[in-house]
Every structure is written in C-alpha cells, then in structure tokens.
Design an enzyme around this catalytic site. Structure first.
Site, PDB file in Angstrom:
ATOM      1  N   LYS A  20      43.028  32.067  38.876  1.00  0.00           N
ATOM      2  CA  LYS A  20      44.388  32.589  38.727  1.00  0.00           C
ATOM      3  C   LYS A  20      45.349  31.791  39.618  1.00  0.00           C
ATOM      4  O   LYS A  20      44.923  31.018  40.483  1.00  0.00           O
ATOM      5  CB  LYS A  20      44.370  34.080  39.061  1.00  0.00           C
ATOM      6  CG  LYS A  20      43.506  34.910  38.077  1.00  0.00           C
ATOM      7  CD  LYS A  20      43.452  36.382  38.493  1.00  0.00           C
ATOM      8  CE  LYS A  20      42.614  37.210  37.534  1.00  0.00           C
ATOM      9  NZ  LYS A  20      42.600  38.653  37.922  1.00  0.00           N
ATOM     10  N   TYR A  60      45.167  40.252  28.313  1.00  0.00           N
ATOM     11  CA  TYR A  60      45.042  41.532  29.012  1.00  0.00           C
ATOM     12  C   TYR A  60      45.494  42.711  28.158  1.00  0.00           C
ATOM     13  O   TYR A  60      45.864  43.760  28.689  1.00  0.00           O
ATOM     14  CB  TYR A  60      45.841  41.490  30.317  1.00  0.00           C
ATOM     15  CG  TYR A  60      45.151  40.718  31.431  1.00  0.00           C
ATOM     16  CD1 TYR A  60      43.879  41.083  31.879  1.00  0.00           C
ATOM     17  CD2 TYR A  60      45.777  39.639  32.052  1.00  0.00           C
ATOM     18  CE1 TYR A  60      43.255  40.386  32.911  1.00  0.00           C
ATOM     19  CE2 TYR A  60      45.153  38.940  33.087  1.00  0.00           C
ATOM     20  CZ  TYR A  60      43.888  39.326  33.510  1.00  0.00           C
ATOM     21  OH  TYR A  60      43.258  38.642  34.527  1.00  0.00           O
ATOM     22  N   PHE A  68      50.467  48.698  36.111  1.00  0.00           N
ATOM     23  CA  PHE A  68      50.551  47.369  36.725  1.00  0.00           C
ATOM     24  C   PHE A  68      50.584  46.235  35.697  1.00  0.00           C
ATOM     25  O   PHE A  68      50.570  45.058  36.081  1.00  0.00           O
ATOM     26  CB  PHE A  68      49.381  47.160  37.703  1.00  0.00           C
ATOM     27  CG  PHE A  68      48.005  47.324  37.097  1.00  0.00           C
ATOM     28  CD1 PHE A  68      47.399  46.283  36.394  1.00  0.00           C
ATOM     29  CD2 PHE A  68      47.310  48.530  37.231  1.00  0.00           C
ATOM     30  CE1 PHE A  68      46.142  46.431  35.830  1.00  0.00           C
ATOM     31  CE2 PHE A  68      46.049  48.687  36.661  1.00  0.00           C
ATOM     32  CZ  PHE A  68      45.462  47.642  35.960  1.00  0.00           C
ATOM     33  N   ARG A  96      30.140  37.577  36.596  1.00  0.00           N
ATOM     34  CA  ARG A  96      30.771  38.773  37.171  1.00  0.00           C
ATOM     35  C   ARG A  96      30.211  39.058  38.570  1.00  0.00           C
ATOM     36  O   ARG A  96      30.934  39.485  39.465  1.00  0.00           O
ATOM     37  CB  ARG A  96      30.553  39.990  36.274  1.00  0.00           C
ATOM     38  CG  ARG A  96      31.184  39.873  34.885  1.00  0.00           C
ATOM     39  CD  ARG A  96      32.645  40.211  34.851  1.00  0.00           C
ATOM     40  NE  ARG A  96      32.923  41.600  35.107  1.00  0.00           N
ATOM     41  CZ  ARG A  96      34.149  42.116  35.039  1.00  0.00           C
ATOM     42  NH1 ARG A  96      35.207  41.349  34.726  1.00  0.00           N
ATOM     43  NH2 ARG A  96      34.357  43.383  35.293  1.00  0.00           N
ATOM     44  N   GLU A 137      37.985  35.377  24.437  1.00  0.00           N
ATOM     45  CA  GLU A 137      38.870  34.744  25.417  1.00  0.00           C
ATOM     46  C   GLU A 137      38.811  33.215  25.315  1.00  0.00           C
ATOM     47  O   GLU A 137      39.820  32.538  25.461  1.00  0.00           O
ATOM     48  CB  GLU A 137      38.507  35.232  26.826  1.00  0.00           C
ATOM     49  CG  GLU A 137      38.815  36.717  27.009  1.00  0.00           C
ATOM     50  CD  GLU A 137      38.166  37.346  28.238  1.00  0.00           C
ATOM     51  OE1 GLU A 137      37.501  36.624  29.020  1.00  0.00           O
ATOM     52  OE2 GLU A 137      38.333  38.571  28.429  1.00  0.00           O
TER      53      GLU A 137
HETATM   54  P1  IDP Z   1      38.394  42.441  36.341  1.00  0.00           P
HETATM   55  O1  IDP Z   1      39.322  41.253  36.532  1.00  0.00           O
HETATM   56  O2  IDP Z   1      37.511  42.624  37.529  1.00  0.00           O
HETATM   57  O3  IDP Z   1      37.658  42.401  35.031  1.00  0.00           O
HETATM   58  P2  IDP Z   1      40.094  44.489  35.143  1.00  0.00           P
HETATM   59  O4  IDP Z   1      39.941  45.957  35.329  1.00  0.00           O
HETATM   60  O5  IDP Z   1      39.727  43.909  33.815  1.00  0.00           O
HETATM   61  O6  IDP Z   1      39.315  43.759  36.332  1.00  0.00           O
HETATM   62  O7  IDP Z   1      41.609  44.140  35.467  1.00  0.00           O
HETATM   63  C1  IDP Z   1      42.116  42.875  35.166  1.00  0.00           C
HETATM   64  C2  IDP Z   1      42.974  42.400  36.315  1.00  0.00           C
HETATM   65  O8  IDP Z   1      44.089  43.268  36.440  1.00  0.00           O
HETATM   66  C3  IDP Z   1      42.298  42.440  37.685  1.00  0.00           C
HETATM   67  O9  IDP Z   1      41.490  41.315  37.942  1.00  0.00           O
HETATM   68  C4  IDP Z   1      43.504  42.480  38.604  1.00  0.00           C
HETATM   69  O10 IDP Z   1      44.099  41.181  38.732  1.00  0.00           O
HETATM   70  C5  IDP Z   1      44.459  43.357  37.804  1.00  0.00           C
HETATM   71  N1  IDP Z   1      44.342  44.757  38.224  1.00  0.00           N
HETATM   72  C6  IDP Z   1      43.374  45.633  37.905  1.00  0.00           C
HETATM   73  N2  IDP Z   1      43.578  46.829  38.465  1.00  0.00           N
HETATM   74  C7  IDP Z   1      44.734  46.705  39.166  1.00  0.00           C
HETATM   75  C8  IDP Z   1      45.505  47.594  39.992  1.00  0.00           C
HETATM   76  O11 IDP Z   1      45.145  48.766  40.190  1.00  0.00           O
HETATM   77  N3  IDP Z   1      46.632  47.086  40.539  1.00  0.00           N
HETATM   78  C9  IDP Z   1      47.064  45.805  40.339  1.00  0.00           C
HETATM   79  N4  IDP Z   1      46.366  44.936  39.584  1.00  0.00           N
HETATM   80  C10 IDP Z   1      45.218  45.376  39.005  1.00  0.00           C
HETATM   81 MG    MG Z   2      38.364  42.531  33.066  1.00  0.00          MG
END
Ligand code: IDP
Ligand code: MG
Length: 162
Positions: A20, A60, A68, A96, A137
C-alpha cells in the site's frame, strides 16, 4: 523434464499481494518483497502503479458499507502501490500468515504488519483472503494475460518432485 511435475503442482493457486502507499513511501518495498521471495513462492506479476479510483473501489467493494470505506479508498489512492501476484500451493493462506492480522497491534511479531506497522488504517500490505479472490483481484489489477509463466531455477530445491 525433472521439475515439470513440481511446476505443475505449484500452478494451483495465486494470491494478489499489494504494498500500500504507506509501504512504498516508507521504503519498505524491498523488505516486503524479500519476505515473499525468501519464503519460496514464485513471483508471476509485478508493477508500480498509481491506482485510479474505480479500481480501488472495486477491489474493496465488500467493505463499501463500512464507515471507513471513504478513508480506505483515499488511502489506497494517496500514492503509488506495488502490485504483485505470487503463485504456489497454499500461497493464499500462507501469504495471510506472513502479512499478519488486519490490526497491526494484534499482528504477531515476525509478520509484516506485526513488525512494521501500528495502525489498521496504515497496515502497509494487502493479501487476498481466498483463492477465488486471488483470481478476481489479479484479473482486476493486472488482467489474466499479464501473468508470466516461468520456471525458477531453484524450484527443485524448494519443492520435492515426486
Ligand atoms: P485485511 O486487509 O486484513 O484483509 P479487511 O477486513 O479485508 O482486512 O480490510 C481491508 C482493509 O481495510 C484493511 O487492510 C485496512 O487497511 C482497512 N480497514 C479494515 N478495518 C478498518 C478499520 O476499522 N478502520 C480503518 N481501516 C480499516
Ligand atoms: Mg481483506
């Protein structure tokens, strides 16, 4: 040839992994790519990319109802990202694990997020959460034809072929 079988057997799964904008700005590109390289997965696509809004939103889309979401899309657009596809048996789940928990404060030491980040909104790296999403993706960020088919010379030293 001797490692034809090994090559075939690792052709099974791909993960879309993305550094990122914070990871790029912080100079962590080599560090992060190096962890996947050293693990032994095969790199099959790689680019530095300034992402357009529609791709970030599509990537996303499952999170579009989250509070968010707007900030998340802005974050992904805030600078160049490094897009990669890694291939290998079990790569989705393993990537992961290498990446660590979504919240870097909960991510184990030894993981990328556990070692290199402190906040969920700046968690430096993405990895596909399923084989299906790895395919989806990859198609979104690269198109299927961008994958390079090659045989790493070290394959027989990483994957037993029988
Ligand atoms: P992951 O990246 O571990 O798969 P996901 O739940 O798919 O997590 O969320 C995608 C991305 O969204 C996260 O990597 C993070 O950058 C962002 N994100 C997830 N939850 C939050 C939050 O509660 N606040 C702000 N950003 C979040
Ligand atoms: Mg994810």
């Amino acid at each position: 040839r001797r490692h034809a079988a090994a090559t075939l057997s690792i052709r099974s799964e791909i993960s879309y992994v993305m550094i990122k904008p914070d990871g790029v700005q912080r100079g962590l590109v080599g560090e992060i790519i190096g962890r996947f390289e050293r693990k032994g997965f095969k790199l099959v696509a790689l680019k530095l990319f300034q992402c357009p809004k529609d791709i970030a939103e599509e990537h996303y889309k499952d999170l579009s109802s989250k509070p968010f979401f707007g900030a998340l899309v802005e974050y992904i657009l805030s600078g160049p990202v490094v897009c990669m596809v890694w291939e290998g048996a079990g790569v989705v789940k393993s990537a992961r694990k290498l990446i660590g928990a979504t919240n870097p404060l909960e991510a184990e030491p030894g993981t990328i997020r556990g070692d290199l980040a402190v906040q969920v909104g700046r968690n430096v790296v993405h990895g596909s959460d399923s084989a299906e999403n790895g395919e989806r993706e990859t198609a979104l960020w690269f198109g299927k034809d961008a994958l390079v088919s090659w045989e790493p010379a070290l394959a027989p030293w990483l994957i037993e072929s029988n």
